[in-house]
Motif scaffolding. Structure first.
Motif, PDB file in Angstrom:
ATOM      1  N   LEU A  41       0.829  -1.208   0.000  1.00 39.95           N
ATOM      2  CA  LEU A  41       0.000   0.000   0.000  1.00 39.95           C
ATOM      3  C   LEU A  41       0.862   1.255   0.000  1.00 39.95           C
ATOM      4  N   SER A  42       1.877   1.272   0.850  1.00 39.76           N
ATOM      5  CA  SER A  42       2.715   2.471   0.978  1.00 39.76           C
ATOM      6  C   SER A  42       3.487   2.771  -0.297  1.00 39.76           C
ATOM      7  N   ARG A  43       4.034   1.735  -0.919  1.00 38.74           N
ATOM      8  CA  ARG A  43       4.877   1.928  -2.087  1.00 38.74           C
ATOM      9  C   ARG A  43       4.130   1.704  -3.407  1.00 38.74           C
ATOM     10  N   GLU A  44       2.806   1.573  -3.347  1.00 36.69           N
ATOM     11  CA  GLU A  44       1.944   1.473  -4.541  1.00 36.69           C
ATOM     12  C   GLU A  44       2.376   0.326  -5.466  1.00 36.69           C
ATOM     13  N   LEU A  45       2.713  -0.817  -4.877  1.00 36.74           N
ATOM     14  CA  LEU A  45       3.251  -1.923  -5.676  1.00 36.74           C
ATOM     15  C   LEU A  45       2.267  -2.435  -6.720  1.00 36.74           C
ATOM     16  N   VAL A  46       1.008  -2.572  -6.343  1.00 40.35           N
ATOM     17  CA  VAL A  46       0.017  -3.081  -7.293  1.00 40.35           C
ATOM     18  C   VAL A  46      -0.242  -2.059  -8.397  1.00 40.35           C
ATOM     19  N   ALA A  47      -0.409  -0.803  -8.023  1.00 44.17           N
ATOM     20  CA  ALA A  47      -0.643   0.243  -9.016  1.00 44.17           C
ATOM     21  C   ALA A  47       0.561   0.405  -9.941  1.00 44.17           C
ATOM     22  N   ASN A  48       1.755   0.278  -9.383  1.00 44.80           N
ATOM     23  CA  ASN A  48       2.953   0.415 -10.210  1.00 44.80           C
ATOM     24  C   ASN A  48       3.131  -0.759 -11.163  1.00 44.80           C
ATOM     25  N   ASP A  49       2.734  -1.944 -10.736  1.00 50.37           N
ATOM     26  CA  ASP A  49       2.755  -3.093 -11.626  1.00 50.37           C
ATOM     27  C   ASP A  49       1.830  -2.838 -12.824  1.00 50.37           C
ATOM     28  N   ALA A  50       0.632  -2.329 -12.517  1.00 46.72           N
ATOM     29  CA  ALA A  50      -0.321  -2.017 -13.585  1.00 46.72           C
ATOM     30  C   ALA A  50       0.213  -0.903 -14.488  1.00 46.72           C
ATOM     31  N   TRP A  51       0.938   0.039 -13.903  1.00 44.51           N
ATOM     32  CA  TRP A  51       1.519   1.161 -14.663  1.00 44.51           C
ATOM     33  C   TRP A  51       2.492   0.640 -15.724  1.00 44.51           C
ATOM     34  N   VAL A  52       3.315  -0.331 -15.314  1.00 45.15           N
ATOM     35  CA  VAL A  52       4.279  -0.910 -16.256  1.00 45.15           C
ATOM     36  C   VAL A  52       3.560  -1.737 -17.319  1.00 45.15           C
ATOM     37  N   ARG A  53       2.650  -2.600 -16.913  1.00 50.21           N
ATOM     38  CA  ARG A  53       1.965  -3.507 -17.834  1.00 50.21           C
ATOM     39  C   ARG A  53       1.130  -2.750 -18.879  1.00 50.21           C
ATOM     40  N   SER A  54       0.559  -1.629 -18.456  1.00 48.78           N
ATOM     41  CA  SER A  54      -0.327  -0.885 -19.357  1.00 48.78           C
ATOM     42  C   SER A  54       0.429  -0.060 -20.400  1.00 48.78           C
ATOM     43  N   GLY A  55       1.735   0.096 -20.199  1.00 46.18           N
ATOM     44  CA  GLY A  55       2.515   0.943 -21.095  1.00 46.18           C
ATOM     45  C   GLY A  55       2.579   2.385 -20.651  1.00 46.18           C
ATOM     46  N   ASP A  56       1.962   2.701 -19.493  1.00 42.70           N
ATOM     47  CA  ASP A  56       1.983   4.088 -19.017  1.00 42.70           C
ATOM     48  C   ASP A  56       3.388   4.563 -18.685  1.00 42.70           C
ATOM     49  N   TRP A  57       4.271   3.648 -18.316  1.00 41.67           N
ATOM     50  CA  TRP A  57       5.638   4.053 -17.995  1.00 41.67           C
ATOM     51  C   TRP A  57       6.303   4.700 -19.209  1.00 41.67           C
ATOM     52  N   SER A  58       6.148   4.061 -20.375  1.00 44.22           N
ATOM     53  CA  SER A  58       6.765   4.614 -21.575  1.00 44.22           C
ATOM     54  C   SER A  58       5.989   5.831 -22.095  1.00 44.22           C
ATOM     55  N   ARG A  59       4.655   5.825 -21.908  1.00 43.93           N
ATOM     56  CA  ARG A  59       3.844   6.928 -22.436  1.00 43.93           C
ATOM     57  C   ARG A  59       3.841   8.159 -21.536  1.00 43.93           C
TER      58      ARG A  59
END
Length: 315
Positions: A115-133
């Motif tokens: 929860l503190s480090r947003e691990l689940v949300a960050n995983d989704a961020w990478v998988r969705s391509g938001d990291w590159s976009r």
């Protein structure tokens, strides 16, 4: 010698069901088409009940079993068992403490970190391509060095506190009375005051009529917009409606929840909240622990019917 008749209130894995069927005559209420008819038929023969912590044994079920001697709970919580009726009738109740303490404590810490480090949300961020976009995701929150509040310092609460102390977190706790703890752990009996003294409030208490909804609007507001709630105890410890409102209105920073009112059916507002981490009641869900829980439940039943002392009786 005939095998004792046991009323089974929920499913168990094959590694538990097979030895249960071998040692006892199991009557599966959970598979009955008509529960009332089934209870009327088998109830008079029932000498034991095998159940789970979240299922318990209601007064109605206990009343349908006039020869009942023992209720064995697969789990540490026994708040769903009608303890008053059991005591009045001299029915023994057992649970499975200790064998799940470490896994539940590990899970509480894992949820705190996720929860503190947003691990689940960050995983989704990478998988969705938001990291590159879009670049890097929003920043998370620090865990080490923060203030941890443990509401309920039993076996599990103490194990959680020891783990969090290794993160250089300051530890405060609430319990019925002060415990023999490290000198730097602070005892704060009032839950509102404990929340005020905490950045992260972790619930590990048993639920009773006295502690139902102990985490109410006052506690949530004391924890505040930067605070986080982690619940690996019972859903009934929290006023869920007040929690949903506090999260939706930004009066609470976030929550990691492993238990819910009416689970597995959630309040439809909960999945839409952006500041929650949700888990399907998994705190003790490792294969080794679940096998040990089942073994202890069976050992308690066996001990009772062999006339030996129960291994883990509920006081």
């Amino acid at each position: 010698m005939s095998r004792p008749d046991i009323l089974q209130l929920g499913p168990y894995p094959d590694w538990d069901q097979t030895p249960l069927d071998a040692a006892f005559t199991m009557h599966r209420l959970d598979l009955a088409e008509d529960a009332d008819t089934f209870l009327a038929e088998v109830g008079p023969r029932i000498r034991g009940i095998a159940t789970k912590g979240d299922v318990g044994a209601s007064r109605r079920i206990i009343a349908a079993c006039p020869a009942l001697e023992v209720i064995a709970v697969y789990g540490v919580g026994f708040d769903a068992v009608d303890i008053e009726t059991c005591r009045a009738r001299g029915i023994a109740v057992t649970n499975t403490p200790d064998v799940l303490t470490g896994d539940v404590a590990d899970f509480a810490v894992a949820m705190t970190l996720a929860l503190s480090r947003e691990l689940v949300a960050n995983d989704a961020w990478v998988r969705s391509g938001d990291w590159s976009r879009k670049g890097a995701p929003p920043l998370g929150r620090r865990v080490w060095g923060q203030r941890a509040g443990i509401l309920g310092l039993g076996r599990i609460g103490e194990a959680v506190a020891r783990r969090l102390a290794a993160f250089d977190m300051t530890i405060a706790y609430s319990a019925r009375s002060p415990k023999a703890t490290p000198s730097d752990w602070r005892y704060i009996p009032d839950p509102v005051a404990l929340a005020e003294a905490s950045d992260i409030l972790i619930l590990t208490l048993a639920v009773s009529g006295e502690t139902r909804h102990i985490v109410d609007e006052k506690v949530l507001d004391a924890l505040g917009p930067n605070g986080m709630l982690v619940n690996v105890a019972r859903a009934a410890a929290v006023d869920e409606d007040a929690l949903i409102r506090a999260l939706a209105e930004g009066r609470l920073g976030g929550a990691a929840l492993d238990v819910f009112e009416g689970e597995p059916d959630l309040d439809p507002r909960i999945p839409d909240l952006p500041n929650v981490l949700l888990q399907p009641h998994q705190a003790s869900a490792t294969m080794r622990t679940r096998k040990e829980m089942g073994q202890l439940m069976r050992d308690n039943l066996t001990a009772h019917f062999e006339g030996r002392p129960l291994l883990t009786p509920v006081p």
